[in-house]
Design a protein around this motif. Sequence first.
Motif, PDB file in Angstrom:
ATOM      1  N   SER A  14       0.682  -1.368   0.031  1.00 48.85           N
ATOM      2  CA  SER A  14      -0.120   0.034  -0.076  1.00 48.85           C
ATOM      3  C   SER A  14       0.879   1.220   0.086  1.00 48.85           C
ATOM      4  CB  SER A  14      -1.070  -0.120   1.296  1.00 48.85           C
ATOM      5  OG  SER A  14      -1.802  -0.991   1.107  1.00 48.85           O
ATOM      6  N   ARG A  15       1.966   1.274   0.633  1.00 48.09           N
ATOM      7  CA  ARG A  15       2.776   2.389   0.870  1.00 48.09           C
ATOM      8  C   ARG A  15       3.557   2.556  -0.718  1.00 48.09           C
ATOM      9  NH1 ARG A  15       5.657   1.335   6.707  1.00 48.09           N
ATOM     10  NH2 ARG A  15       4.159   2.510   7.735  1.00 48.09           N
ATOM     11  N   ALA A  16       3.859   1.822  -1.118  1.00 47.81           N
ATOM     12  CA  ALA A  16       4.697   1.732  -2.454  1.00 47.81           C
ATOM     13  C   ALA A  16       3.492   2.407  -3.470  1.00 47.81           C
ATOM     14  CB  ALA A  16       5.054   0.447  -2.958  1.00 47.81           C
ATOM     15  N   LEU A  17       2.393   1.788  -3.411  1.00 51.12           N
ATOM     16  CA  LEU A  17       1.257   2.339  -4.272  1.00 51.12           C
ATOM     17  C   LEU A  17       0.828   3.693  -4.077  1.00 51.12           C
ATOM     18  CD1 LEU A  17      -1.248  -0.837  -4.483  1.00 51.12           C
ATOM     19  CD2 LEU A  17      -0.076   0.403  -6.442  1.00 51.12           C
ATOM     20  N   VAL A  18       0.763   4.024  -2.687  1.00 50.41           N
ATOM     21  CA  VAL A  18       0.482   5.620  -2.302  1.00 50.41           C
ATOM     22  C   VAL A  18       1.504   6.430  -2.815  1.00 50.41           C
ATOM     23  CG1 VAL A  18       0.190   7.182  -0.560  1.00 50.41           C
ATOM     24  CG2 VAL A  18      -1.004   4.972  -0.584  1.00 50.41           C
ATOM     25  N   ALA A  19       2.822   5.964  -2.893  1.00 48.84           N
ATOM     26  CA  ALA A  19       3.812   6.822  -3.109  1.00 48.84           C
ATOM     27  C   ALA A  19       3.765   7.063  -4.772  1.00 48.84           C
ATOM     28  CB  ALA A  19       5.264   6.148  -2.977  1.00 48.84           C
ATOM     29  N   LEU A  20       3.253   6.367  -5.383  1.00 52.31           N
ATOM     30  CA  LEU A  20       3.316   6.550  -7.152  1.00 52.31           C
ATOM     31  C   LEU A  20       2.086   7.694  -7.260  1.00 52.31           C
ATOM     32  CD1 LEU A  20       3.095   2.998  -8.316  1.00 52.31           C
ATOM     33  CD2 LEU A  20       5.069   4.458  -7.938  1.00 52.31           C
ATOM     34  N   GLY A  21       1.312   8.428  -6.293  1.00 54.73           N
ATOM     35  CA  GLY A  21       0.436   9.413  -6.456  1.00 54.73           C
ATOM     36  C   GLY A  21      -0.571   8.776  -7.334  1.00 54.73           C
ATOM     37  N   GLU A  22      -1.270  10.218  -7.982  1.00 61.18           N
ATOM     38  CA  GLU A  22      -2.250   9.864  -8.871  1.00 61.18           C
ATOM     39  C   GLU A  22      -2.215   8.758  -9.986  1.00 61.18           C
ATOM     40  OE1 GLU A  22      -3.653  13.738 -10.316  1.00 61.18           O
ATOM     41  OE2 GLU A  22      -4.037  14.394  -8.405  1.00 61.18           O
ATOM     42  N   ALA A  23      -1.104   8.526 -10.289  1.00 59.72           N
ATOM     43  CA  ALA A  23      -0.717   7.818 -11.545  1.00 59.72           C
ATOM     44  C   ALA A  23      -1.256   6.340 -11.168  1.00 59.72           C
ATOM     45  CB  ALA A  23       0.658   7.662 -12.013  1.00 59.72           C
ATOM     46  N   MET A  24      -1.498   5.911  -9.894  1.00 62.32           N
ATOM     47  CA  MET A  24      -1.804   4.608  -9.688  1.00 62.32           C
ATOM     48  C   MET A  24      -3.557   4.373  -9.258  1.00 62.32           C
ATOM     49  SD  MET A  24      -2.892   4.124  -6.176  1.00 62.32           S
ATOM     50  CE  MET A  24      -2.890   5.418  -4.663  1.00 62.32           C
ATOM     51  N   GLU A  25      -3.912   5.547  -9.320  1.00 63.09           N
ATOM     52  CA  GLU A  25      -5.661   5.473  -9.259  1.00 63.09           C
ATOM     53  C   GLU A  25      -6.523   4.617  -9.739  1.00 63.09           C
ATOM     54  OE1 GLU A  25      -6.631   9.455  -8.340  1.00 63.09           O
ATOM     55  OE2 GLU A  25      -5.852   9.665  -6.673  1.00 63.09           O
ATOM     56  N   PRO A  26      -6.168   4.596 -11.447  1.00 67.31           N
ATOM     57  CA  PRO A  26      -6.848   3.592 -12.190  1.00 67.31           C
ATOM     58  C   PRO A  26      -6.957   2.357 -11.875  1.00 67.31           C
ATOM     59  CG  PRO A  26      -5.915   5.627 -13.472  1.00 67.31           C
ATOM     60  CD  PRO A  26      -5.400   5.599 -12.313  1.00 67.31           C
ATOM     61  N   ALA A  27      -5.514   1.940 -11.857  1.00 67.89           N
ATOM     62  CA  ALA A  27      -5.227   0.570 -11.442  1.00 67.89           C
ATOM     63  C   ALA A  27      -5.931   0.020 -10.255  1.00 67.89           C
ATOM     64  CB  ALA A  27      -3.814   0.076 -11.451  1.00 67.89           C
TER      65      ALA A  27
END
Length: 223
Positions: free
Chosen positions: A159-172
């Motif tokens: 989860s932390r890794a995904l959150v660190a990616l910012g808005e770019a991860m939201e669709p996936a």
Amino acid sequence: MTVTGQDTEAVRALRALEDDRSSVRLRAALAIGTTPDPDNVDPLVGRCAIEPEFFVRDMLTWALTRHPVRLTLPALLRELHSERAQARSQALHTLSKIGDRQAWPAITRSLLTDADDEVARSAWRAAALLVPEGEEAALATVLVTQLGRGGQETQLSLSRALVALGEAMEPALLAATTAADPRIRVHALATQRLRRDPDAGFTYAIEEAKRVVALGGAGQEGR
């Protein structure tokens, strides 16, 4: 060849890395990092692969960061192909501490989906730190395939890794909130919550997500 006093100290420090006492190994790693020497890079990397104590491994990583990247990077990249899980995990951890994006191409899908949780967690952290601009969404697409995996510590790392990616991860991530597997939906919803409210705590986010899934909810959390 003349052996100087400093050379003798270096030899003693390298030998001390194999001492049965963790306190001795810790001091040895500190001494090696304090006086960097190119000849010490390979022994340090090798010790990382087998050192049983966390605090000593962390000091070994610090010692490696004290050496030139042109020496440490090739040695660490070789470790990513090791059959020993700890060698792969510690190399990834050290690469994330060094922070040189030349390592990015070596963080492959196979490492991001490694069967060993510690290797995968280290790969997620390193990838989130080293991903080049514009490749965050592609990385997120791989990372969401690991949602629902492992225990809470493993899930928090992802989860932390995904959150660190910012808005770019939201669709996936949003797509994952409607997955057939309830564990994936719960983890995806908890990650959304963590992104919106980092102070809420992951345990609370997971419990809240479980309630939402139990009541038949999913993607509405992210909207």
